[in-house]
Motif scaffolding. Sequence first.
Motif, short mmCIF file in Angstrom:
data_model
loop_
_atom_site.label_atom_id
_atom_site.label_comp_id
_atom_site.label_asym_id
_atom_site.label_seq_id
_atom_site.Cartn_x
_atom_site.Cartn_y
_atom_site.Cartn_z
N LYS A 1 -18.51 -10.09 -8.74
CA LYS A 1 -18.17 -8.90 -9.53
C LYS A 1 -17.26 -7.96 -8.74
O LYS A 1 -16.21 -7.52 -9.23
CB LYS A 1 -19.45 -8.16 -9.94
N TRP A 2 -17.64 -7.68 -7.50
CA TRP A 2 -16.86 -6.76 -6.69
C TRP A 2 -15.64 -7.44 -6.08
O TRP A 2 -14.58 -6.82 -5.91
CB TRP A 2 -17.74 -6.15 -5.59
N ARG A 3 -15.78 -8.72 -5.74
CA ARG A 3 -14.64 -9.43 -5.15
C ARG A 3 -13.47 -9.52 -6.13
O ARG A 3 -12.32 -9.47 -5.73
CB ARG A 3 -15.06 -10.85 -4.73
N ASN A 4 -13.78 -9.63 -7.41
CA ASN A 4 -12.72 -9.74 -8.42
C ASN A 4 -12.04 -8.40 -8.69
O ASN A 4 -10.90 -8.37 -9.16
CB ASN A 4 -13.29 -10.31 -9.72
N LEU A 5 -12.74 -7.30 -8.41
CA LEU A 5 -12.17 -5.98 -8.67
C LEU A 5 -11.24 -5.52 -7.54
O LEU A 5 -10.24 -4.83 -7.79
CB LEU A 5 -13.29 -4.94 -8.86
N LEU A 6 -11.57 -5.88 -6.31
CA LEU A 6 -10.85 -5.33 -5.16
C LEU A 6 -9.37 -5.70 -5.08
O LEU A 6 -8.55 -4.86 -4.72
CB LEU A 6 -11.57 -5.75 -3.87
N PRO A 7 -8.96 -6.94 -5.41
CA PRO A 7 -7.52 -7.26 -5.29
C PRO A 7 -6.61 -6.36 -6.12
O PRO A 7 -5.48 -6.08 -5.71
CB PRO A 7 -7.45 -8.71 -5.79
N ALA A 8 -7.10 -5.89 -7.24
CA ALA A 8 -6.27 -5.02 -8.08
C ALA A 8 -6.25 -3.57 -7.59
O ALA A 8 -5.34 -2.81 -7.93
CB ALA A 8 -6.77 -5.06 -9.53
N LEU A 9 -7.23 -3.21 -6.78
CA LEU A 9 -7.35 -1.82 -6.33
C LEU A 9 -6.69 -1.57 -4.98
O LEU A 9 -6.21 -0.47 -4.71
CB LEU A 9 -8.83 -1.42 -6.26
N LEU A 10 -6.70 -2.59 -4.11
CA LEU A 10 -6.23 -2.39 -2.73
C LEU A 10 -4.84 -2.98 -2.55
O LEU A 10 -4.55 -4.06 -3.07
CB LEU A 10 -7.20 -3.06 -1.75
N PRO A 11 -3.96 -2.29 -1.83
CA PRO A 11 -2.62 -2.85 -1.56
C PRO A 11 -2.72 -4.09 -0.69
O PRO A 11 -3.53 -4.15 0.23
CB PRO A 11 -1.90 -1.71 -0.84
N HIS A 12 -1.91 -5.08 -0.98
CA HIS A 12 -1.96 -6.35 -0.26
C HIS A 12 -1.14 -6.27 1.02
O HIS A 12 -0.01 -5.78 1.03
CB HIS A 12 -1.42 -7.48 -1.14
N ASP A 13 -1.75 -6.74 2.13
CA ASP A 13 -1.08 -6.79 3.45
C ASP A 13 -0.56 -5.43 3.89
O ASP A 13 0.51 -5.33 4.48
CB ASP A 13 0.07 -7.80 3.43
N GLN A 14 -1.32 -4.40 3.63
CA GLN A 14 -0.96 -3.06 4.08
C GLN A 14 -2.12 -2.46 4.86
O GLN A 14 -3.26 -2.48 4.39
CB GLN A 14 -0.62 -2.17 2.88
N ASP A 15 -1.84 -1.94 6.04
CA ASP A 15 -2.89 -1.38 6.87
C ASP A 15 -3.30 0.00 6.37
O ASP A 15 -2.45 0.84 6.04
CB ASP A 15 -2.42 -1.27 8.33
N LEU A 16 -4.63 0.21 6.35
CA LEU A 16 -5.20 1.49 5.91
C LEU A 16 -6.09 2.03 7.01
O LEU A 16 -6.78 1.27 7.70
CB LEU A 16 -6.01 1.31 4.63
N THR A 17 -6.11 3.35 7.17
CA THR A 17 -7.10 3.97 8.05
C THR A 17 -8.44 4.02 7.33
O THR A 17 -8.51 3.80 6.11
CB THR A 17 -6.67 5.38 8.46
N GLU A 18 -9.49 4.30 8.08
CA GLU A 18 -10.82 4.36 7.45
C GLU A 18 -10.89 5.48 6.41
O GLU A 18 -11.50 5.30 5.34
CB GLU A 18 -11.89 4.56 8.52
N ASN A 19 -10.27 6.62 6.66
CA ASN A 19 -10.27 7.71 5.69
C ASN A 19 -9.53 7.32 4.42
O ASN A 19 -9.98 7.65 3.31
CB ASN A 19 -9.64 8.96 6.31
N GLU A 20 -8.40 6.64 4.57
CA GLU A 20 -7.65 6.20 3.38
C GLU A 20 -8.45 5.19 2.57
O GLU A 20 -8.47 5.26 1.32
CB GLU A 20 -6.32 5.59 3.82
N LEU A 21 -9.11 4.26 3.24
CA LEU A 21 -9.91 3.26 2.52
C LEU A 21 -11.09 3.93 1.82
O LEU A 21 -11.39 3.61 0.65
CB LEU A 21 -10.40 2.20 3.50
#
Length: 559
Positions: free
Chosen positions: A302-322
């Motif tokens: 359920k959660w694995r299928n949602l995350l690809p659409a929400l998170l930018p691909h191959d882009q580094d994020l800080t912990e605060n941004e995430l």
Amino acid sequence: MKTARTCILSEMLEDFDPQAIKDESLREAFLYLMNMVETLSAKVAELSEENQRLRDENNRLKGEQGKPRILPNKGKEDLSSEKERRKSKPHHKSSKQATIKIDREVTLKVERSQLPEDAQFKGYEEVVIQDIAFHTDNIKFRRETYYSPSQKRSYLAPLPAGYIGQFGPAVKAWVLSLYFSGRMSEPKILEVLHTVGLQISAGQLSCMLIKDQEPFHTESAAVVRAGLESSPWQHLDRTGTRINGHNLHCHVLANPLYTAYCTLPSKDRLSMLRVLLGGADLVFRFNDLAAQLMEQLAITDKWRNLLPALLPHDQDLTENELDAMLDAHLPKLGVNLRKRVKEALAIAAYRTQRTYPVTRLLLCDDAPQFNALTAELALCWIHEFRHYKKLRPRFAHHVHLLQDFGKRFWKLYHAILDYRDSPTPAQAATLANTFDQLFTEKSGYQQLDECKARTLQKREQLLMVLSHPEILLHNNPAELGARQRVRKRDVSLQARTREGIRAWDTFETLVATAKKLGVNLFAYLYDRITFANCLPSLASLIENRAALMAFGTSWGQAP
């Protein structure tokens, strides 16, 4: 009456050998009964310990003391496997005279009045005596001063390098050596310095240990990076430490060329990842590896299928941004699942980045936080045998079964050690078959068989040495490093500040690494404090030593 009968029956069974029973069904019944007694005995012991812990806590809450925990003389040795794993080696005693540095020579003469008239000179008999001198070397520098009316400024002769403040470089080097290598407490160091006539206060000594150590912090970071680059496999362990009354965790990273210390608030998977990054802050990246890790870390579809659409691909994020993204788009994501998502993204970022050395294989114990950090994982055989050391069989039959298993376990261990010296595919297959036979064979002792089943589940990690013969079979480099922090804790109890614990980490890293590389610690510290830089850096020594050692041959790297 029932309890008394049970005790009598238990005592009768203690020396009973079930193999003496010819009837198979009756023998199976006796074996079942013996295993039931073993299970209940272990449960009673566990409940007794828990009950005592609750009583002690209740007494402490009432302002009283708990029961003192007094271990038997060999209480701590019961779980040690040093006798079983070690093989005796021939000892060759060599003379120390050839390695003693001669500082001065003194010629002693015989009184002529004591010699008879026919005495003939036959040369000298040489005797080397070692001695040491502790004394002050206080210097009054007379610095020339000039004044230029045209420039309206003064010119003052500079002090020699390393002479900053009230104390010279030798004092600073000795204080650091005694505190971090000699494990002496600050009061004892102060006592020694006062004995030789040095006028120094406790505050000055404390500042000398932790203040203005940035060059050493930089060299410690270089040691960690060079150590990670020196080999694709590393050892990792942890132990407790304290800062001003708060419990933290000291992580120990090591291989044969270095040992590094990193103190962090937690011991979870993200903290372990920070250790592998030299203590740096984590970044998070969603990519194909992150998707695989989410499945490995048991994140539901359920959660694995949602995350690809929400998170930018191959882009580094800080912990605060995430955290901001997860709060905005997945507010119902539970605490544990959120942590697993962050772990997967952080590990994916670590294993796919190219700016810092990436560890391919981690050698550690079987704690769950080590899983998935690296592409491959190897487990410590000595730590694994501790599970069997904890078994306390009541019956002689079970004692013999456990002893026989132990002999076979260590026979296999030594056979794998021999394999490391000259590995062949045929020998690797033979050892793997021996492992399978040892841990799949049923003994009839239920607790032993359950332990063997748990070990069998770790087959791939325990036999990783067959694929990578250069790695060790144990985690002793990291565990011995952790023991040094424990000894430090015994002497100094705790650091008072973050600056203090950083100094602990830095200098324990330098001390342990210098010892492994054969570097004289005092000479190294004095060289750095005086800015002479005549001695090579520890990081460069690691690089040179690694070039001569075949650490990465099974990964396809050049020796």
